[in-house]
Design an enzyme around this catalytic site. Structure first.
Site, PDB file in Angstrom:
ATOM      1  N   LYS A 239      -0.122  15.483   3.012  1.00  0.00           N
ATOM      2  CA  LYS A 239      -1.532  15.015   1.717  1.00  0.00           C
ATOM      3  C   LYS A 239      -2.155  14.280   3.200  1.00  0.00           C
ATOM      4  CE  LYS A 239      -4.515  12.336  -0.787  1.00  0.00           C
ATOM      5  NZ  LYS A 239      -4.796  11.428  -0.288  1.00  0.00           N
TER       6      LYS A 239
ATOM      7  N   SER B 160       0.685   1.634   1.877  1.00  0.00           N
ATOM      8  CA  SER B 160       0.553   0.052   1.659  1.00  0.00           C
ATOM      9  C   SER B 160       1.965  -0.001   0.413  1.00  0.00           C
ATOM     10  CB  SER B 160      -1.005  -0.462   0.817  1.00  0.00           C
ATOM     11  OG  SER B 160      -0.732   0.459  -0.655  1.00  0.00           O
TER      12      SER B 160
ATOM     13  N   GLY C 291       0.630   1.558  -2.764  1.00  0.00           N
ATOM     14  CA  GLY C 291       0.871   2.596  -2.579  1.00  0.00           C
ATOM     15  C   GLY C 291       2.010   3.103  -3.095  1.00  0.00           C
ATOM     16  N   GLY C 292       3.181   2.895  -2.624  1.00  0.00           N
ATOM     17  CA  GLY C 292       4.430   3.849  -1.686  1.00  0.00           C
ATOM     18  C   GLY C 292       5.119   3.261  -3.246  1.00  0.00           C
TER      19      GLY C 292
ATOM     20  N   GLU D  79       7.876   3.902   3.469  1.00  0.00           N
ATOM     21  CA  GLU D  79       8.051   2.773   4.390  1.00  0.00           C
ATOM     22  C   GLU D  79       7.158   1.558   3.921  1.00  0.00           C
ATOM     23  OE1 GLU D  79       6.808   3.066   8.468  1.00  0.00           O
ATOM     24  OE2 GLU D  79       6.870   1.005   7.055  1.00  0.00           O
TER      25      GLU D  79
ATOM     26  N   CYS E 167       3.653  -1.900  11.636  1.00  0.00           N
ATOM     27  CA  CYS E 167       4.304  -1.538  10.003  1.00  0.00           C
ATOM     28  C   CYS E 167       5.155  -2.901  11.202  1.00  0.00           C
ATOM     29  CB  CYS E 167       5.298  -0.778   9.972  1.00  0.00           C
ATOM     30  SG  CYS E 167       4.603   0.765   9.950  1.00  0.00           S
TER      31      CYS E 167
ATOM     32  N   GLU F  90       2.366  -9.925   3.743  1.00  0.00           N
ATOM     33  CA  GLU F  90       2.276  -8.956   4.406  1.00  0.00           C
ATOM     34  C   GLU F  90       0.236  -9.104   4.468  1.00  0.00           C
ATOM     35  OE1 GLU F  90       2.301  -4.934   6.938  1.00  0.00           O
ATOM     36  OE2 GLU F  90       2.192  -4.916   4.816  1.00  0.00           O
TER      37      GLU F  90
END
Lengths: 509, 509
Positions: free
Chosen positions: B167, B225, B228-229, B248, B285, B375
């Site tokens: 994607k 993010s 999202g994860g 991740e 990251c 974060e």
């Protein structure tokens, strides 16, 4: 609070004194103690940990006949099985002792610094596996020794360096308690903190739920029903910090009879099949619950022999009255499904026993009714008659993930087998040729696992030495001075016989 | 339907023609094609698959300047970074080619039959890893090459033998499209089915959701993010057949300044820290978002140098206007937290840029306010002043799982470092000494992963050769005739240089 007592499998009656029922505070205390013990335990040397595992095996053997008596009384399984399973349980501990000593479990990788590399120097990087943290283990009812308190899950977690909190199976609390005491004696004799192994007992699901939800627990091992495994997996995913659940759940273990083998020895196969089906009252995760055969020579010989064997089979005491009643219910549902015919039923006994049952259906009916493929835990199996290889393949592709699949074949079946193996690889963890799925060897090349729903995690196994990987995670150390590195990652550790991947090249020194 | 176009990072304006927006039918078709290609692709030899990966690298290099231009235009990152990342991306493909050729990824285990064993013979058992099936990959915005269409996730999944459906990240559709075309050329040139690699594009989250929910997809790789994860992981768990998501997500990468190092070179450390913090507009990251120091000599030197560096820093174009605005919002939240003081702020630019920001707080305040540890994606960092080592340890124990932790230390700090390493091992995937966490080496001993929430699965890494393990599962073959075994498990495969665990003993022939 329900009174919690050991039950005699054969009679369904309580035996002995009321037992301790642990509550939420006990869970919290046990998990905190496991967490407090973690750093001490994981800092033990491979030799210390190996000796500890061997000591557990000795302590279990040291219990003597009391253990065999509790086992047979609580499970209804015969003495020979109890002794065999004790040997397997202790052998498993010793295998993991050997695995720990050899050190390959640490998966050491060393990429030495390249100070002159262009455009940028490469730092020194070293990797090892470390244990994930305290692990919760749920024993299985069907292997009161080998898949329970001191079973493969416990052995592999302890081998990895994880403290273990066992939720003892309520179907065999005396057996579990004796084994737990033996492990605790080994903990003490090895000078380890008590938190390295703890055992919680009680009849409720809440106890297990609290254990999985405790923030100190970092992974879960479970063997049991699909409903139970999925419930624990859901709890584990909903935690603030989700953790992996290794649940080994349901499997119907398709057995495929290829035409030449069927023609050559249909009757022998039928007889041997009943032997596998009825072993241990059919209470194996790898019980052959589905037989696939292509219409043709030998299929009637197989059915005649299997039907005869099943009809003559005696009722066997099941592990619990609950399991016996769920089995009876399962047979009732299966019998009522459209297109399913009962071929034979073994002799029936009491409410604590299960009789063998054999059904048949066509591939067409099987494909139309997914419930035919639901596991009926016990000695029940369904023969699916397929028109041809294409239809047999269709049936296999419709089957959910399984622990095993078995091919019965002759040399002349090799081409057909070659076409089916890729289909099976995608659906199962272990493929057998000309054997029976019951009987899982404890060794290095064993996979007792498989795609969902046979397990929650097909990337692993719960039997055999590879099971240790479930409880490990990698850590990378960059630019550490030698003195600060874990001993096995230092330059002077070379020569200890532990395999290392150095700059991508595997070396055994 | 929203128009979907490439955006120039620096100006926030659309560039080029409207782009294809794929919908649910495209997802279904792509996943079906990936599934159809799976058996063919996984049957390729190690040599064929390695050559394919090398061909991908060649095709990517063959795109030439057009790729570098699209990259810099879409990301706002400089040309040198684009070229470096392209080199890394191609190097990664070649590393996995080497891994595939060496064959260790198959983890072959052979336990030969023991026909005379008592009480029961041992069957012949052989194990290898096979690929899990089609994999969905979600590229990251912050590494448009190395963590995107042809990044480490794609490289490791293809190396494992899994077809890949990417994607594409909507922040760099031109870059992603060029790379996708290059991979497809390599697929074609290698004579592989088109379904081995496919690329879906569009701006919506629904596209990704449909991809994760497609029944043919067997694993997911994601970098991005936390929200999202976690959303993808939830979808994956709720499928009829749950699948693993390797996401991740967020990390603030604590940097610990030990007293002797701080005293000896506080000012140099402050300057170097700002270099790491501001690299790539802080969009790593592994960006150092948290600095822990014990009150004492050198702490003021560090702060003076860091404050100076931050104040003089120039605004940098961020990857997207959305990221720039989230960054500004994050700074606002952080500034408003009780006990957090802004020490310095770099020069500010436009709505597409982010300026550097440095904060300080005390350990006490940090422990009282969990939001300080959230974060802020960009070049923002918080210095936490600790009274002593005990308080520093308390802060570390309060921090969530991280990708990295860094120790700055001198020889005289070794005892303190030795006490902290076990604490860090339990919280991070990689521990660095006297370096900076930005800059992740692609090698065998790298762990770019870590405990939740830095990733959804701390048992693995998304950078380095160990990443291939995410896309493999073991299968055991029992009592197979030689001719039916996969070639690498046969007796006559010995001598191919592939490591094998034979009867528990590692052999390299």
């Amino acid at each position: 609070m329900t009174e919690f007592r050991s039950v005699v499998a054969e009679t369904g009656e309580a035996h002995g004194d009321p037992l301790t029922v642990h509550g939420p505070e006990d869970v919290a205390a046990a998990c905190a103690a496991a967490d407090a013990a973690f750093d001490t335990y994981r800092a033990t040397s491979n030799e210390e940990r190996a000796a500890f595992l061997e000591r557990i095996a000795d302590e279990i053997m040291g219990i003597g006949d009391e253990l065999i008596e509790a086992y047979t009384r609580e499970s209804g399984l015969p003495k020979g099985r109890a002794e065999g399973e004790r040997g397997r349980t202790c052998g498993q501990m010793k295998m993991f002792a050997d695995v720990v000593r050899k050190g390959q479990w640490e998966q050491i990788r060393i990429d030495p610094a390249m100070p002159d590399r262009q455009p940028l120097p490469r730092p020194d990087l070293r990797l090892r596996m470390i244990p994930v943290g305290p692990v919760a283990i749920f024993g299985a009812s069907n292997f009161p020794l080998a898949f329970s308190t001191a079973g493969g899950d416990t052995a592999s977690a302890l081998a990895a360096g994880c403290p273990v909190v066992v939720k003892g199976h309520p179907a065999h609390p005396h057996t579990g308690g004796l084994v737990a005491d033996a492990i605790s004696r080994a903990v003490k004799a090895s000078g380890l903190p008590e938190g390295v192994f703890q055992h919680l007992s009680g009849p409720s699901n809440e106890l297990g739920a609290a254990l999985v939800q405790d923030p100190h627990i970092m992974a879960v091992g479970f063997t049991g029903s699909r409903a139970g495994g999925l419930a624990l997996a859901k709890l584990a995913q909903e935690r603030p910090v989700p953790i992996p659940v290794y649940a080994e759940m349901s499997s119907i273990n398709p057995v495929i009879l290829l035409p030449h083998a069927l023609k050559a020895r249909g009757s022998d196969l039928g007889t041997a099949f009943v032997g596998s089906l009825t072993m241990g009252a059919g209470q194996f995760c790898t019980n052959p619950g589905l037989v696939l055969a292509i219409e043709g020579d030998g299929i009637e010989d197989f059915i005649t022999a299997a039907t005869g064997g099943v009809s003559e089979s005696k009722p066997q005491t099941m592990l619990t009255k609950g399991i016996a009643s769920a089995y009876a219910k399962g047979l009732e549902v299966l019998s009522g499904l459209p297109g399913v015919d009962m071929l034979a039923k073994g002799e029936e006994g009491s409410v604590t026993t299960g009789g063998t049952a054999l059904f048949q259906t066509s591939a067409e009916k099987f494909l139309a009714e997914p419930k035919i493929a639901h596991e009926v835990f016990g000695s029940s199996s369904v023969i699916v008659r397929c028109k041809d290889e294409a239809e047999l393949k269709q049936v296999l592709e419709a089957v959910e993930g399984q622990l095993t699949a078995t091919l019965h074949m002759d040399d002349a079946d090799q081409a057909a087998a070659g076409r089916l193996v890729p289909v099976l690889e995608r659906r199962v963890g272990r493929i057998l040729v000309n054997g029976w799925p019951t009987g899982v060897e404890v060794c290095h090349a064993m996979v007792h696992g498989g795609p969902f729903p046979s397990t929650t995690d097909p990337r692993t196994t719960s039997v055999g030495s590879l099971a240790i990987d479930r409880f490990l995670r990698p850590v990378s150390y960059q630019n550490f001075a030698q003195g600060l590195l874990p001993p096995e990652l230092r330059d002077d550790a070379k020569g200890d016989g532990v395999p290392r991947l150095v700059d991508g090249k595997l070396t055994v020194s």
